[in-house]
Design a protein around this motif. Structure first.
Motif, PDB file in Angstrom:
ATOM      1  N   ASP A 124      44.565  36.437  41.618  1.00 54.88           N
ATOM      2  CA  ASP A 124      44.187  36.160  40.245  1.00 54.88           C
ATOM      3  C   ASP A 124      43.649  37.437  39.625  1.00 54.88           C
ATOM      4  O   ASP A 124      42.904  38.157  40.277  1.00 54.88           O
ATOM      5  CB  ASP A 124      43.106  35.079  40.205  1.00 54.88           C
ATOM      6  N   PRO A 125      44.015  37.694  38.382  1.00 52.78           N
ATOM      7  CA  PRO A 125      43.512  38.915  37.758  1.00 52.78           C
ATOM      8  C   PRO A 125      41.987  38.945  37.806  1.00 52.78           C
ATOM      9  O   PRO A 125      41.332  37.984  37.471  1.00 52.78           O
ATOM     10  CB  PRO A 125      44.009  38.807  36.316  1.00 52.78           C
ATOM     11  N   GLY A 126      41.450  40.027  38.258  1.00 49.90           N
ATOM     12  CA  GLY A 126      40.004  40.180  38.262  1.00 49.90           C
ATOM     13  C   GLY A 126      39.305  39.603  39.467  1.00 49.90           C
ATOM     14  O   GLY A 126      38.120  39.828  39.661  1.00 49.90           O
ATOM     15  N   GLN A 127      40.004  38.843  40.278  1.00 50.40           N
ATOM     16  CA  GLN A 127      39.349  38.239  41.442  1.00 50.40           C
ATOM     17  C   GLN A 127      39.498  39.144  42.659  1.00 50.40           C
ATOM     18  O   GLN A 127      40.538  39.754  42.863  1.00 50.40           O
ATOM     19  CB  GLN A 127      39.942  36.869  41.748  1.00 50.40           C
ATOM     20  N   ASP A 128      38.436  39.190  43.455  1.00 53.83           N
ATOM     21  CA  ASP A 128      38.473  39.958  44.694  1.00 53.83           C
ATOM     22  C   ASP A 128      39.581  39.400  45.573  1.00 53.83           C
ATOM     23  O   ASP A 128      39.588  38.201  45.878  1.00 53.83           O
ATOM     24  CB  ASP A 128      37.106  39.813  45.375  1.00 53.83           C
ATOM     25  N   PRO A 129      40.529  40.236  46.023  1.00 51.44           N
ATOM     26  CA  PRO A 129      41.655  39.711  46.802  1.00 51.44           C
ATOM     27  C   PRO A 129      41.222  39.080  48.128  1.00 51.44           C
ATOM     28  O   PRO A 129      41.855  38.134  48.596  1.00 51.44           O
ATOM     29  CB  PRO A 129      42.552  40.931  47.029  1.00 51.44           C
ATOM     30  N   THR A 130      40.138  39.587  48.720  1.00 49.47           N
ATOM     31  CA  THR A 130      39.668  38.982  49.979  1.00 49.47           C
ATOM     32  C   THR A 130      39.218  37.544  49.725  1.00 49.47           C
ATOM     33  O   THR A 130      39.582  36.618  50.465  1.00 49.47           O
ATOM     34  CB  THR A 130      38.491  39.788  50.559  1.00 49.47           C
ATOM     35  N   VAL A 131      38.462  37.336  48.665  1.00 48.09           N
ATOM     36  CA  VAL A 131      37.968  35.997  48.332  1.00 48.09           C
ATOM     37  C   VAL A 131      39.143  35.075  48.004  1.00 48.09           C
ATOM     38  O   VAL A 131      39.227  33.943  48.486  1.00 48.09           O
ATOM     39  CB  VAL A 131      36.977  36.078  47.139  1.00 48.09           C
ATOM     40  N   PHE A 132      40.062  35.593  47.188  1.00 49.96           N
ATOM     41  CA  PHE A 132      41.206  34.773  46.776  1.00 49.96           C
ATOM     42  C   PHE A 132      42.023  34.304  47.983  1.00 49.96           C
ATOM     43  O   PHE A 132      42.334  33.122  48.141  1.00 49.96           O
ATOM     44  CB  PHE A 132      42.108  35.570  45.820  1.00 49.96           C
ATOM     45  N   TRP A 133      42.391  35.248  48.873  1.00 50.05           N
ATOM     46  CA  TRP A 133      43.290  34.882  49.973  1.00 50.05           C
ATOM     47  C   TRP A 133      42.574  34.106  51.063  1.00 50.05           C
ATOM     48  O   TRP A 133      43.178  33.246  51.714  1.00 50.05           O
ATOM     49  CB  TRP A 133      43.980  36.130  50.532  1.00 50.05           C
ATOM     50  N   GLU A 134      41.277  34.356  51.277  1.00 48.14           N
ATOM     51  CA  GLU A 134      40.533  33.523  52.234  1.00 48.14           C
ATOM     52  C   GLU A 134      40.516  32.076  51.750  1.00 48.14           C
ATOM     53  O   GLU A 134      40.754  31.136  52.520  1.00 48.14           O
ATOM     54  CB  GLU A 134      39.099  34.020  52.392  1.00 48.14           C
ATOM     55  N   GLU A 135      40.238  31.905  50.481  1.00 40.97           N
ATOM     56  CA  GLU A 135      40.198  30.547  49.927  1.00 40.97           C
ATOM     57  C   GLU A 135      41.583  29.914  50.000  1.00 40.97           C
ATOM     58  O   GLU A 135      41.736  28.738  50.333  1.00 40.97           O
ATOM     59  CB  GLU A 135      39.702  30.600  48.482  1.00 40.97           C
ATOM     60  N   PHE A 136      42.602  30.719  49.715  1.00 36.44           N
ATOM     61  CA  PHE A 136      43.978  30.218  49.776  1.00 36.44           C
ATOM     62  C   PHE A 136      44.263  29.635  51.166  1.00 36.44           C
ATOM     63  O   PHE A 136      44.739  28.502  51.296  1.00 36.44           O
ATOM     64  CB  PHE A 136      44.941  31.369  49.476  1.00 36.44           C
ATOM     65  N   TYR A 137      43.964  30.407  52.220  1.00 36.54           N
ATOM     66  CA  TYR A 137      44.302  29.943  53.573  1.00 36.54           C
ATOM     67  C   TYR A 137      43.360  28.851  54.055  1.00 36.54           C
ATOM     68  O   TYR A 137      43.782  27.936  54.756  1.00 36.54           O
ATOM     69  CB  TYR A 137      44.313  31.127  54.549  1.00 36.54           C
ATOM     70  N   ARG A 138      42.079  28.937  53.681  1.00 35.68           N
ATOM     71  CA  ARG A 138      41.143  27.915  54.165  1.00 35.68           C
ATOM     72  C   ARG A 138      41.373  26.573  53.497  1.00 35.68           C
ATOM     73  O   ARG A 138      41.322  25.529  54.142  1.00 35.68           O
ATOM     74  CB  ARG A 138      39.702  28.355  53.900  1.00 35.68           C
ATOM     75  N   THR A 139      41.618  26.576  52.203  1.00 29.03           N
ATOM     76  CA  THR A 139      41.700  25.308  51.482  1.00 29.03           C
ATOM     77  C   THR A 139      43.095  24.714  51.497  1.00 29.03           C
ATOM     78  O   THR A 139      43.263  23.513  51.570  1.00 29.03           O
ATOM     79  CB  THR A 139      41.246  25.469  50.018  1.00 29.03           C
ATOM     80  N   LYS A 140      44.104  25.565  51.423  1.00 31.74           N
ATOM     81  CA  LYS A 140      45.459  25.003  51.351  1.00 31.74           C
ATOM     82  C   LYS A 140      45.994  24.707  52.740  1.00 31.74           C
ATOM     83  O   LYS A 140      46.965  23.988  52.888  1.00 31.74           O
ATOM     84  CB  LYS A 140      46.375  25.954  50.594  1.00 31.74           C
ATOM     85  N   ARG A 141      45.350  25.297  53.730  1.00 30.53           N
ATOM     86  CA  ARG A 141      45.758  25.038  55.111  1.00 30.53           C
ATOM     87  C   ARG A 141      47.264  25.178  55.282  1.00 30.53           C
ATOM     88  O   ARG A 141      47.908  24.348  55.919  1.00 30.53           O
ATOM     89  CB  ARG A 141      45.311  23.646  55.562  1.00 30.53           C
ATOM     90  N   THR A 142      47.818  26.198  54.654  1.00 30.11           N
ATOM     91  CA  THR A 142      49.251  26.405  54.802  1.00 30.11           C
ATOM     92  C   THR A 142      49.566  26.648  56.269  1.00 30.11           C
ATOM     93  O   THR A 142      48.847  27.361  56.953  1.00 30.11           O
ATOM     94  CB  THR A 142      49.735  27.623  53.989  1.00 30.11           C
ATOM     95  N   SER A 143      50.601  26.046  56.739  1.00 29.23           N
ATOM     96  CA  SER A 143      50.929  26.221  58.142  1.00 29.23           C
ATOM     97  C   SER A 143      52.137  27.145  58.262  1.00 29.23           C
ATOM     98  O   SER A 143      52.908  27.316  57.323  1.00 29.23           O
ATOM     99  CB  SER A 143      51.236  24.879  58.786  1.00 29.23           C
TER     100      SER A 143
END
Ligand SMILES: C[S@@+](CC[C@H](N)C(=O)[O-])C[C@H]1O[C@@H](n2cnc3c(N)ncnc32)[C@H](O)[C@@H]1O
Length: 113
Positions: free
Chosen positions: A4-23
Motif C-alpha cells: 500500500d502506498p505509504g505503508q511499511d512493506p514489512t508491516v504490510f506483508w506480515e499482515e498479509f501472510y498472518r491474516t490471509k493465511r495464504t497457503s
C-alpha cells in the motif's frame, strides 16, 4: 514489490501472510520451470520467495537455491516445507528488504516472479 502506498512493506506483508493465511500451491511457477529446465544447475536467488515453491523446486533440480523474503511468517513456512522435502540444505531462506538492498553473493540465476 507491491505494498500500500505509504505503508511499511514489512508491516504490510506480515499482515498479509498472518491474516490471509495464504497457503503454498506446492507448485513452482510454470515460467520458471520452462526457463530453468534447460539450464545447468548452479547458484540461484529468488527475490520475494513467499512460501518457497520456486526455491524448493530449484533445489530439487540440483540448484543451490536461496530465497529472499521480507515476511518472517512466509520464511518460516518456506523453511518448514523445505525440511519436509528433505531439501533444507539446498533450499535456504533469509529475510531481506529489497527496498533497502539486494542480498550479497554471486548467482547464476536470479528470479523475481
Ligand atoms: C506477489 S508476491 C510473489 C511471491 C512469489 N514470488 C510467487 O511468484 O508466487 C511478492 C512477494 O514479495 C515479498 N516482498 C514484498 N516486498 C518485499 C521487499 N521489499 N523485500 C523482500 N520481499 C518483499 C512479499 O512478502 C511476497 O512474498
Amino acid at each position: 514489490m507491491l505494498s500500500d502506498p505509504g505503508q511499511d512493506p514489512t508491516v504490510f506483508w506480515e499482515e498479509f501472510y498472518r491474516t490471509k493465511r495464504t497457503s503454498s500451491t506446492g507448485r513452482a511457477s510454470s515460467a520458471l520451470q520452462r526457463i530453468a529446465s534447460g539450464l545447468t544447475p548452479g547458484r540461484a536467488l529468488d527475490l520475494g520467495a513467499s512460501h518457497g515453491d520456486d526455491v524448493i523446486w530449484l533445489a530439487g533440480q540440483g540448484w543451490q537455491a536461496r530465497g529472499c523474503e521480507i515476511s518472517e511468517t512466509a520464511i518460516a513456512r518456506a523453511r518448514a516445507r523445505a525440511s519436509a522435502h528433505g531439501l533444507e540444505n539446498a533450499a535456504q531462506f533469509e529475510r531481506c528488504d529489497l527496498s533497502a538492498a539486494l542480498p550479497p553473493g554471486e548467482f547464476d540465476l536470479i528470479t523475481a516472479l
